[in-house]
Motif scaffolding. Sequence first.
Motif, short mmCIF file in Angstrom:
data_model
loop_
_atom_site.label_atom_id
_atom_site.label_comp_id
_atom_site.label_asym_id
_atom_site.label_seq_id
_atom_site.Cartn_x
_atom_site.Cartn_y
_atom_site.Cartn_z
N PHE A 216 21.27 -3.77 -40.57
CA PHE A 216 22.10 -4.14 -41.72
C PHE A 216 21.52 -3.67 -43.04
CE2 PHE A 216 19.33 -7.75 -40.87
CZ PHE A 216 18.82 -8.07 -42.12
N SER A 217 20.24 -3.32 -43.04
CA SER A 217 19.64 -2.84 -44.30
C SER A 217 20.24 -1.51 -44.75
CB SER A 217 18.13 -2.71 -44.15
OG SER A 217 17.80 -1.84 -43.08
N GLU A 218 20.88 -0.77 -43.81
CA GLU A 218 21.52 0.49 -44.20
C GLU A 218 22.72 0.25 -45.10
OE1 GLU A 218 20.64 3.68 -43.50
OE2 GLU A 218 18.77 2.83 -42.70
N LEU A 219 23.23 -0.97 -45.11
CA LEU A 219 24.41 -1.29 -45.93
C LEU A 219 24.02 -1.88 -47.29
CD1 LEU A 219 26.64 -2.92 -43.17
CD2 LEU A 219 26.54 -0.53 -43.88
N LEU A 220 22.73 -2.12 -47.52
CA LEU A 220 22.29 -2.72 -48.77
C LEU A 220 22.18 -1.68 -49.88
CD1 LEU A 220 19.45 -5.08 -47.43
CD2 LEU A 220 21.85 -5.64 -47.88
N SER A 221 22.28 -2.16 -51.08
CA SER A 221 22.11 -1.27 -52.24
C SER A 221 20.64 -0.93 -52.43
CB SER A 221 22.67 -1.96 -53.49
OG SER A 221 21.88 -3.11 -53.80
N GLN A 222 20.38 0.07 -53.25
CA GLN A 222 19.00 0.47 -53.50
C GLN A 222 18.22 -0.62 -54.20
OE1 GLN A 222 17.45 3.18 -52.38
NE2 GLN A 222 19.37 3.68 -51.30
N ASP A 223 18.88 -1.38 -55.07
CA ASP A 223 18.19 -2.49 -55.75
C ASP A 223 17.78 -3.57 -54.75
OD1 ASP A 223 18.43 -1.25 -58.18
OD2 ASP A 223 20.31 -2.25 -58.69
N ALA A 224 18.66 -3.86 -53.80
CA ALA A 224 18.34 -4.87 -52.79
C ALA A 224 17.23 -4.39 -51.87
CB ALA A 224 19.59 -5.22 -51.98
N ARG A 226 14.67 -2.81 -52.61
CA ARG A 226 13.34 -2.97 -53.21
C ARG A 226 12.67 -4.25 -52.72
NH1 ARG A 226 14.75 -1.38 -59.53
NH2 ARG A 226 15.29 0.83 -59.12
N ILE A 227 13.49 -5.22 -52.35
CA ILE A 227 12.95 -6.48 -51.80
C ILE A 227 13.00 -6.45 -50.27
CG2 ILE A 227 13.23 -8.98 -51.70
CD1 ILE A 227 14.47 -8.84 -54.49
N LEU A 228 14.19 -6.23 -49.71
CA LEU A 228 14.35 -6.16 -48.26
C LEU A 228 14.49 -4.69 -47.87
CD1 LEU A 228 14.67 -7.58 -45.54
CD2 LEU A 228 17.13 -7.76 -46.00
N SER A 229 13.39 -4.06 -47.50
CA SER A 229 13.39 -2.64 -47.20
C SER A 229 14.04 -2.32 -45.86
CB SER A 229 11.95 -2.10 -47.20
OG SER A 229 11.29 -2.43 -48.40
N TYR A 230 13.87 -3.23 -44.92
CA TYR A 230 14.39 -2.96 -43.58
C TYR A 230 14.82 -4.27 -42.94
CZ TYR A 230 14.60 -1.38 -38.71
OH TYR A 230 15.01 -1.09 -37.44
N GLY A 297 16.85 -11.41 -31.49
CA GLY A 297 15.71 -11.24 -32.38
C GLY A 297 16.09 -10.57 -33.68
N ALA A 298 15.13 -10.54 -34.57
CA ALA A 298 15.33 -9.93 -35.88
C ALA A 298 14.04 -9.28 -36.33
CB ALA A 298 15.79 -10.97 -36.90
N GLU A 299 14.18 -8.15 -37.02
CA GLU A 299 13.05 -7.44 -37.61
C GLU A 299 13.33 -7.28 -39.10
OE1 GLU A 299 12.11 -3.80 -35.58
OE2 GLU A 299 12.76 -4.62 -33.65
N LEU A 300 12.38 -7.74 -39.92
CA LEU A 300 12.55 -7.70 -41.37
C LEU A 300 11.33 -7.06 -42.00
CD1 LEU A 300 13.87 -11.35 -41.92
CD2 LEU A 300 15.23 -9.27 -41.62
N GLY A 301 11.59 -6.20 -42.97
CA GLY A 301 10.51 -5.58 -43.73
C GLY A 301 10.73 -5.75 -45.23
N PHE A 302 9.74 -6.30 -45.93
CA PHE A 302 9.88 -6.59 -47.35
C PHE A 302 8.93 -5.71 -48.17
CE2 PHE A 302 10.97 -10.43 -45.01
CZ PHE A 302 12.16 -10.82 -45.61
N PHE A 303 9.38 -5.40 -49.38
CA PHE A 303 8.55 -4.69 -50.35
C PHE A 303 7.99 -3.39 -49.74
CE2 PHE A 303 7.92 -9.33 -50.96
CZ PHE A 303 8.73 -9.48 -52.09
N ARG A 304 8.95 -2.52 -49.36
CA ARG A 304 8.60 -1.23 -48.75
C ARG A 304 7.75 -1.41 -47.49
NH1 ARG A 304 7.31 2.69 -53.99
NH2 ARG A 304 9.38 2.45 -55.00
#
Length: 326
Positions: A216-224, A226-230, A297-304
Amino acid sequence: EYGYYGAYSMNPYWTLENYNNYNNVNRILGNFNVGYKPFEWLDFKERVGVDHYTDRRRSESPKYNFTPIDKTSGNYSTANDLIDNGEYRIDQYNVTEIIHDFMVTATHDFNQDFKGSLMLGNNIRQRNVSNLSTATNESGGLVQPGFYNLANSNGPLNLIQDSWSKRRLVGLYADLNLSYKNFLYLQATARNDWSSTLPKKNNSFFYPSVSGSFVFSELLSQDAKRILSYGKLRANYAKVGSDTDPYQLLTTFSRGEINGGFGTTTFPFGNVSAFMSGSTLGNAELKPEITTSAEVGAELGFFRNRLTVDFSYYNNNSKNQILAIP
């Protein structure tokens, strides 16, 4: 005479020098691959592999009759003598495994965003194993010390094991992969196996699987970003089937042994032969073991991706488990 740490202990250097184990392995590996691509989207592959090896193991135990090195105190007796008739043993293992795969793969781009592939295949696996273990007479040992040969057995040879087994598995399988815009993925598989180690009425078993993921991170804006990278959500459901070892359907017999307080009597004893039933009962009604699993499951990546979180919840359930119970 013996005595090292004390008057009644064996010299470890003598033990290292006179007890020997040898292992000679000869192995041949080979494979043959053929590919044919009649169209850009269609691919045929056939692969045959062979793995054959022989493993010859030899062990040498010396024949000796030692008395304690302490002869001055007068407190030792012949009961303290160390006596061993020695042993020479050969274990011969032969293993041959043949694997065959035939695969047909088709790929297609439905449009710029939607892509897919389908693979159909056949797998054949056969494994032959033989084992022959022979040693000098269990009680008589060696005639001549230091001569390690089965012909030097002081009495009839000890045939420890003579076994042979064949196992064959034939399978048909399919694998489907679909993707949409590099953020939505779906995979589905299916396989059916036929095993030679199960009863004819139960030797076929089918097990599918399906999994999906959403990036779902592919649908986020570039500003978003910056916090949720993946960010990815995933889920899968799968069944896995398995068979058993060869010759588990019937109760087997082995040579007879009588365990007594003064030692073990192994047949044949003189001219008398005897067999005893195995400690594990065979089961002619065995069914394939099926394990069903589900996971989210879920995989999350923050701040690059400097901070990552991976969460999984799964459940496994096995049915018709095949266990050896004496």
